[in-house]
Design a protein around this motif. Structure first.
Motif, PDB file in Angstrom:
ATOM      1  N   GLY A  77       0.798  -1.209   0.000  1.00  0.00           N
ATOM      2  CA  GLY A  77       0.000   0.000   0.000  1.00  0.00           C
ATOM      3  C   GLY A  77       0.833   1.262   0.000  1.00  0.00           C
ATOM      4  N   LEU A  78       0.162   2.379   0.280  1.00  0.00           N
ATOM      5  CA  LEU A  78       0.787   3.682   0.311  1.00  0.00           C
ATOM      6  C   LEU A  78       0.852   4.212   1.729  1.00  0.00           C
ATOM      7  CD1 LEU A  78      -0.988   5.323  -2.776  1.00  0.00           C
ATOM      8  CD2 LEU A  78       1.420   4.627  -2.631  1.00  0.00           C
ATOM      9  N   TRP A  79       1.490   5.374   1.865  1.00  0.00           N
ATOM     10  CA  TRP A  79       1.573   6.028   3.166  1.00  0.00           C
ATOM     11  C   TRP A  79       0.195   6.490   3.631  1.00  0.00           C
ATOM     12  CZ3 TRP A  79       1.169  11.531   4.116  1.00  0.00           C
ATOM     13  CH2 TRP A  79       1.486  11.884   5.425  1.00  0.00           C
ATOM     14  N   GLU A 346      -1.057  15.796  -3.414  1.00  0.00           N
ATOM     15  CA  GLU A 346      -2.049  14.844  -2.899  1.00  0.00           C
ATOM     16  C   GLU A 346      -1.409  13.682  -2.141  1.00  0.00           C
ATOM     17  OE1 GLU A 346      -3.256  16.593  -6.877  1.00  0.00           O
ATOM     18  OE2 GLU A 346      -1.505  15.558  -6.061  1.00  0.00           O
ATOM     19  N   TYR A 347      -0.080  13.641  -2.094  1.00  0.00           N
ATOM     20  CA  TYR A 347       0.656  12.522  -1.500  1.00  0.00           C
ATOM     21  C   TYR A 347       0.347  11.203  -2.216  1.00  0.00           C
ATOM     22  CZ  TYR A 347       1.103  15.956   2.234  1.00  0.00           C
ATOM     23  OH  TYR A 347       1.338  17.107   2.937  1.00  0.00           O
ATOM     24  N   LEU A 348       0.044  11.298  -3.500  1.00  0.00           N
ATOM     25  CA  LEU A 348      -0.259  10.129  -4.307  1.00  0.00           C
ATOM     26  C   LEU A 348       0.650  10.096  -5.524  1.00  0.00           C
ATOM     27  CD1 LEU A 348      -4.169  10.162  -4.397  1.00  0.00           C
ATOM     28  CD2 LEU A 348      -2.730   8.463  -3.261  1.00  0.00           C
ATOM     29  N   PRO A 349       1.042   8.906  -5.977  1.00  0.00           N
ATOM     30  CA  PRO A 349       1.802   8.812  -7.231  1.00  0.00           C
ATOM     31  C   PRO A 349       0.920   9.183  -8.401  1.00  0.00           C
ATOM     32  CG  PRO A 349       1.190   6.630  -6.457  1.00  0.00           C
ATOM     33  CD  PRO A 349       0.779   7.582  -5.377  1.00  0.00           C
ATOM     34  N   LYS A 350       1.556   9.587  -9.490  1.00  0.00           N
ATOM     35  CA  LYS A 350       0.807   9.984 -10.676  1.00  0.00           C
ATOM     36  C   LYS A 350       1.429   9.368 -11.925  1.00  0.00           C
ATOM     37  CE  LYS A 350      -1.247  14.312  -9.161  1.00  0.00           C
ATOM     38  NZ  LYS A 350      -1.630  15.684  -9.587  1.00  0.00           N
ATOM     39  N   ILE A 351       0.565   9.132 -12.895  1.00  0.00           N
ATOM     40  CA  ILE A 351       0.989   8.777 -14.248  1.00  0.00           C
ATOM     41  C   ILE A 351       0.436   9.842 -15.174  1.00  0.00           C
ATOM     42  CG2 ILE A 351       0.813   7.121 -16.129  1.00  0.00           C
ATOM     43  CD1 ILE A 351       0.492   4.908 -14.065  1.00  0.00           C
ATOM     44  N   GLN A 352       1.313  10.450 -15.973  1.00  0.00           N
ATOM     45  CA  GLN A 352       0.890  11.402 -16.982  1.00  0.00           C
ATOM     46  C   GLN A 352       1.174  10.829 -18.367  1.00  0.00           C
ATOM     47  OE1 GLN A 352       2.981  15.055 -15.475  1.00  0.00           O
ATOM     48  NE2 GLN A 352       0.925  15.930 -15.604  1.00  0.00           N
ATOM     49  N   ARG A 353       0.348  11.259 -19.309  1.00  0.00           N
ATOM     50  CA  ARG A 353       0.468  10.731 -20.658  1.00  0.00           C
ATOM     51  C   ARG A 353       1.460  11.544 -21.480  1.00  0.00           C
ATOM     52  NH1 ARG A 353      -3.218   7.618 -22.582  1.00  0.00           N
ATOM     53  NH2 ARG A 353      -4.892   8.565 -21.328  1.00  0.00           N
ATOM     54  N   SER A 364       6.318   9.274  -2.870  1.00  0.00           N
ATOM     55  CA  SER A 364       6.261   9.761  -1.481  1.00  0.00           C
ATOM     56  C   SER A 364       6.958   8.826  -0.505  1.00  0.00           C
ATOM     57  CB  SER A 364       4.805   9.993  -1.052  1.00  0.00           C
ATOM     58  OG  SER A 364       4.207  10.992  -1.850  1.00  0.00           O
ATOM     59  N   GLY A 365       8.110   8.295  -0.900  1.00  0.00           N
ATOM     60  CA  GLY A 365       8.880   7.451  -0.003  1.00  0.00           C
ATOM     61  C   GLY A 365       8.525   5.982  -0.062  1.00  0.00           C
TER      62      GLY A 365
END
Length: 423
Positions: A77-79, A346-353, A364-365
């Motif tokens: 999971g995430l932080w 947002e403290y969330l990973p992102k995918i950009q196109r 975020s670690g």
């Protein structure tokens, strides 16, 4: 103290040494990958396994960035807890991301076993420790949310947590049996070796200096070479370098430093972290600790070691170690190093196109699990054309005003906290 990877324990003890050379001349590929950490090497591995031709370029050595400076906790999971992820992504996308990343340790340890990666894997779980009585409330909330989505986490009371950690400075802990520890640099380089074995061409000491498109083809230029590829993955996360033709996504740069003791005695290792779980605490300025294979205690916290306040972080490290484990009072650190974490608002990973490509960032670690998952799935999406395999929806927009000031805020807060704490 510089950010030189060679000062880290992970560099000194790495047992994976993939053979590579700088890119020279003009080459073609189905997929070009920029960045040789967890994400890039996992993407190269997956694409090669799917039969695509791959060229990966890394500016330094494989794992030079955040992957090689990681704590080495292979978390599930995430932080952020699940309900906060749902609030930011929406319930459907949030639940899916939590499920996929909850299974990330299975994927990581499966790759380690399949490819014989020599990275000191120990899957005995992790302990999220309450640093104070107030911290236990946060752990109780996290336990409730995680158990509600089927995660097999267990909330330990003060007595059990102290026995597991070997410290009276703990007030409870959330145990996650899905997780574990690894030697993080060796894992990154092991993924690089696996990708090479699968047929991918990986090049270190090859910084991408310019990217452009001619028709439907990407061109990636390095000081001595040029890649022409149909598709592109940008996998530099917190260590992106300026390159012509590419606007680096804004991130909040947060630094994390670590120190490692000499190997501890057998007697101490029977008392301190006897189950070899990896640990981090509930403090706002978080700290972490774990054992490596040789019995060195590795302890760290938020902060950089390249400015005037670095002595404050180092002094705090000795005090924190003595507070957690009085038997280690006065013990010297064998290695000191730090690295950069990429955070989003947002403290969330992102995918950009990109055109026929993707860029991912903002772990975020939590680079080990998410980095591996995102790399594998971005490559699969590009090679198969099935975007539904991506772990979260592609972000249409990404803005982060005053990113540098936000990073300075975190560093100043960590420095002040370490100055006043445990004195």
């Amino acid at each position: 103290m510089t950010s030189d990877l060679a000062s880290s324990l992970w560099h000194k003890t790495c047992q994976e040494h993939p053979s590579s050379s700088a890119l020279t001349g003009e080459v073609t590929a189905d997929l070009a990958v920029i960045g040789g950490g967890y994400t890039g090497c996992a993407a190269a591995l997956k694409a090669a396994e799917l039969g695509a031709s791959v060229r990966l370029v890394e500016a330094e050595c494989f794992g030079h960035g955040g992957s090689g400076r990681n704590v080495g906790l292979s978390n599930a999971g995430l932080w952020l807890p699940p309900e906060e992820i749902n609030a930011r992504l929406g319930p459907k996308a949030g639940r899916r991301l939590s499920q996929i990343l909850g299974e990330a340790p299975d994927l990581v340890y499966g790759l380690i076993e399949t490819h014989g990666i020599k990275c000191e894997p120990v899957r005995n779980g992790t302990l999220h420790c309450a640093h104070a009585p107030a911290g236990l409330k946060d752990l109780q909330n996290r336990a409730k949310q995680l158990q509600a989505i089927g995660a097999p986490v267990v909330l330990l009371n003060q007595e059990d947590a102290r026995a597991r950690v070997g410290s009276d400075a703990i007030y409870g802990a959330l145990f996650d049996p899905r997780a574990g520890t690894i030697q993080p640099l060796a894992y990154a380089r092991g993924l690089a070796r696996a990708a090479i074995d699968a047929g991918a061409h990986l090049h270190d000491q090859s910084p991408a200096t310019k990217i452009s498109r001619t028709g439907d083809i990407w061109q990636v230029e390095t000081p001595k070479g040029l890649i022409r590829a149909k598709q592109l993955i940008m996998a530099t996360n917190g260590y992106a370098r300026p390159m012509q033709g590419y606007d680096i996504p804004a991130i909040v740069p947060v630094h994390y430093f670590q120190g490692a003791t000499a190997p501890l005695s057998t007697e101490l290792r029977q008392v301190l972290l006897p189950g070899l779980e990896g640990c981090w605490d509930s403090a706002m300025v978080m700290s972490s600790w774990r054992m490596d294979q040789a019995g060195r205690l590795v302890i760290g916290a938020m902060g950089a070691l390249d400015h005037f306040g670095s002595s404050i972080h180092k002094d705090w490290l000795s005090r924190k170690l003595a507070n957690l484990f009085p038997a280690l009072t006065g013990i010297e650190m064998e290695s000191l190093w730090f690295g950069r974490i990429a955070m989003t608002r947002e403290y969330l990973p992102k995918i950009q196109r990109l055109q026929n490509g993707y860029v991912s960032f903002g772990y975020s670690g939590r680079g080990i699990g998410p980095g591996t998952v995102f790399g594998l799935r971005m490559a699969e999406a590009l090679i198969t054309g099935d975007e539904s395999v991506l772990p979260l929806p592609v972000s249409a927009n990404h803005t982060l005003p005053f990113a540098g000031l936000r990073g300075a805020y975190y560093e100043t807060g960590a420095t002040l906290t370490h100055f006043v704490s445990d004195r």
